[in-house]
Design an enzyme around this catalytic site. Structure first.
Site, PDB file in Angstrom:
ATOM      1  N   ARG A  51       0.796  -1.226   0.000  1.00 39.39           N
ATOM      2  CA  ARG A  51       0.000   0.000   0.000  1.00 39.39           C
ATOM      3  C   ARG A  51       0.830   1.277   0.000  1.00 39.39           C
ATOM      4  O   ARG A  51       0.583   2.198  -0.762  1.00 39.39           O
ATOM      5  CB  ARG A  51      -0.900   0.070   1.247  1.00 39.39           C
ATOM      6  CG  ARG A  51      -2.284  -0.433   1.043  1.00 39.39           C
ATOM      7  CD  ARG A  51      -2.783  -0.970   2.346  1.00 39.39           C
ATOM      8  NE  ARG A  51      -1.874  -2.025   2.766  1.00 39.39           N
ATOM      9  CZ  ARG A  51      -1.996  -3.281   2.387  1.00 39.39           C
ATOM     10  NH1 ARG A  51      -2.983  -3.654   1.645  1.00 39.39           N
ATOM     11  NH2 ARG A  51      -1.123  -4.191   2.767  1.00 39.39           N
ATOM     12  N   THR A  52       1.798   1.351   0.902  1.00 41.12           N
ATOM     13  CA  THR A  52       2.475   2.633   1.065  1.00 41.12           C
ATOM     14  C   THR A  52       3.202   3.022  -0.218  1.00 41.12           C
ATOM     15  O   THR A  52       3.048   4.129  -0.719  1.00 41.12           O
ATOM     16  CB  THR A  52       3.424   2.598   2.274  1.00 41.12           C
ATOM     17  OG1 THR A  52       2.670   2.166   3.407  1.00 41.12           O
ATOM     18  CG2 THR A  52       4.022   3.957   2.559  1.00 41.12           C
ATOM     19  N   LYS A  80      25.954  -3.364  -2.502  1.00 38.24           N
ATOM     20  CA  LYS A  80      27.399  -3.203  -2.774  1.00 38.24           C
ATOM     21  C   LYS A  80      28.095  -2.547  -1.598  1.00 38.24           C
ATOM     22  O   LYS A  80      29.291  -2.283  -1.640  1.00 38.24           O
ATOM     23  CB  LYS A  80      27.598  -2.307  -4.001  1.00 38.24           C
ATOM     24  CG  LYS A  80      27.036  -2.865  -5.269  1.00 38.24           C
ATOM     25  CD  LYS A  80      27.385  -1.913  -6.413  1.00 38.24           C
ATOM     26  CE  LYS A  80      26.718  -2.315  -7.696  1.00 38.24           C
ATOM     27  NZ  LYS A  80      26.833  -1.259  -8.709  1.00 38.24           N
ATOM     28  N   ARG A 101      11.348   4.092   3.018  1.00 40.83           N
ATOM     29  CA  ARG A 101      11.046   3.174   4.126  1.00 40.83           C
ATOM     30  C   ARG A 101      12.315   2.402   4.431  1.00 40.83           C
ATOM     31  O   ARG A 101      13.035   1.986   3.522  1.00 40.83           O
ATOM     32  CB  ARG A 101       9.945   2.210   3.703  1.00 40.83           C
ATOM     33  CG  ARG A 101       9.783   1.063   4.676  1.00 40.83           C
ATOM     34  CD  ARG A 101       8.567   0.246   4.373  1.00 40.83           C
ATOM     35  NE  ARG A 101       7.348   0.963   4.726  1.00 40.83           N
ATOM     36  CZ  ARG A 101       6.139   0.400   4.739  1.00 40.83           C
ATOM     37  NH1 ARG A 101       5.992  -0.859   4.403  1.00 40.83           N
ATOM     38  NH2 ARG A 101       5.089   1.095   5.097  1.00 40.83           N
ATOM     39  N   HIS A 129       5.438   6.150  11.496  1.00 40.27           N
ATOM     40  CA  HIS A 129       4.885   6.007  10.144  1.00 40.27           C
ATOM     41  C   HIS A 129       3.910   7.168   9.917  1.00 40.27           C
ATOM     42  O   HIS A 129       2.697   6.989   9.879  1.00 40.27           O
ATOM     43  CB  HIS A 129       4.188   4.652  10.036  1.00 40.27           C
ATOM     44  CG  HIS A 129       3.859   4.209   8.649  1.00 40.27           C
ATOM     45  ND1 HIS A 129       3.876   5.053   7.555  1.00 40.27           N
ATOM     46  CD2 HIS A 129       3.507   2.987   8.172  1.00 40.27           C
ATOM     47  CE1 HIS A 129       3.541   4.355   6.484  1.00 40.27           C
ATOM     48  NE2 HIS A 129       3.304   3.108   6.822  1.00 40.27           N
TER      49      HIS A 129
END
Ligand code: NCD
Length: 319
Positions: A51-52, A80, A101, A129
């Site tokens: 969703r986000t 890396k 995120r 959040h």
């Protein structure tokens, strides 16, 4: 430069303006089709999301802007050994706003120190959040007509559930809001969140039994037990089904209570509850798209104007 790392980065007046803009965007989306034309949003997701990430991309595309990014750390130069701040310096040269995120608490804050474009925290570990909270506030305001004077029940994994931490911090700023925290002992709200509430004299109670408190709630905010943050699987398995909201349990709730969930749902709400008019979690998903459209617009316009207040240039931009 304004970023959104914590929900308290926004004043209550800015939150109100964002929700008002989101309402207007929801009513007449066509009027905003060109608002972000020529701008690019990066979605840097070092942790999975449905969703986000998609709602951020949908929001930017709905505003006429473009998007680029990655959906997991494996597909970035993090594999890396590149540092987060080097990644951010690079991506901020390519884009106008970054939603990120990260599994580490504080990573978006660290990113904001090096970024030349606004950073939006799309979830940092078990911490915060804020854009889910804007989504939740818009849903509550649309469904209940206000944000003040609410008894909010939060249920499930209150220890690792970052959406709950941000929601408590946001709702605590509105008058006459009380919290009822429903969780097993092991998954109680972290002490730093409780200490903040005590400091501000916000009334709250803690209980392990959902049934006892159901009739007192205006909002019931269910959450998933956050498997990925447990140290061992046995604890997760023991705790995961502590609360399952069923039609039977809902009988004790008020007719005007609303049931929310940030999603994804695992087992904590029976699918038979979905048809109850009090279940608003799919409406919540829709709110997420429009509130992110409002946020992207406000942050990008403020950055372009060199303003440190959101909406200061509202009239000039006519949005
Ligand atoms: C939440 C999250 O990522 O914290 N999901 C979301 O953003 N809608 C809740 C969760 O994962 O349980």
């Amino acid at each position: 430069m304004r970023h959104l790392i914590n929900i308290t980065d926004l004043t209550c007046a800015e939150i109100d303006s964002l929700l008002d803009l989101a309402d207007r965007m929801m009513k007449a989306p066509a009027a905003y089709r060109e608002t972000m034309r020529g701008r690019i949003l990066a979605t840097l997701f070092f942790e999975p999301s449905t969703r986000t990430r998609l709602s951020f991309e949908s929001a930017m595309l709905s505003l006429g802007g473009g998007t680029l990014g990655f959906a997991s750390a494996d597909s970035s130069s993090a594999t890396k050994g590149e540092s987060l701040t080097d990644t951010i310096r690079t991506v901020s040269a390519y884009t106008d706003v970054i939603a990120m995120r990260h599994p580490k608490e504080g990573a978006p804050l660290a990113a904001s120190f090096k970024s030349t474009v606004p950073i939006i925290n799309a979830g940092d570990g078990g911490h915060n959040h804020p854009t889910q909270t804007l989504t939740d506030l818009l849903t509550i305001r649309q469904e209940k007509g206000r944000l003040h004077g609410m008894t909010v029940g939060v249920c499930g994994d209150l220890k690792f559930g970052r959406t709950v931490h941000s929601l408590i911090s946001a709702m605590s700023r509105y008058p006459d809001v009380k919290f009822v925290m429903i969780s097993p002992q092991e998954l109680r709200v972290p002490e730093y969140v409780l200490a903040e509430m005590r400091k501000k004299n916000i009334p709250y109670t803690e209980t392990e039994r959902m049934e006892d408190v159901m009739p007192s709630l205006d909002v019931l905010y269910m959450t998933r037990v956050q498997r990925e943050r447990f140290f061992n699987e046995a604890d997760y398995v023991r705790l995961k089904d502590t609360y399952i909201l069923t039609e039977d349990k809902l009988q004790a709730a008020r007719q005007d209570m609303i049931v929310m969930h940030p999603l994804p749902r695992v087992n904590e709400i029976s699918t038979r509850v979905d048809d109850d008019p009090r279940a608003v979690y799919f409406k919540q998903v829709r709110c997420g798209r429009f509130v992110r459209m409002a946020l992207i617009t406000a942050l990008v316009h403020a950055a372009e104007a060199g303003a440190d207040t959101l909406f200061a240039q509202e009239e000039r931009n006519e949005y």
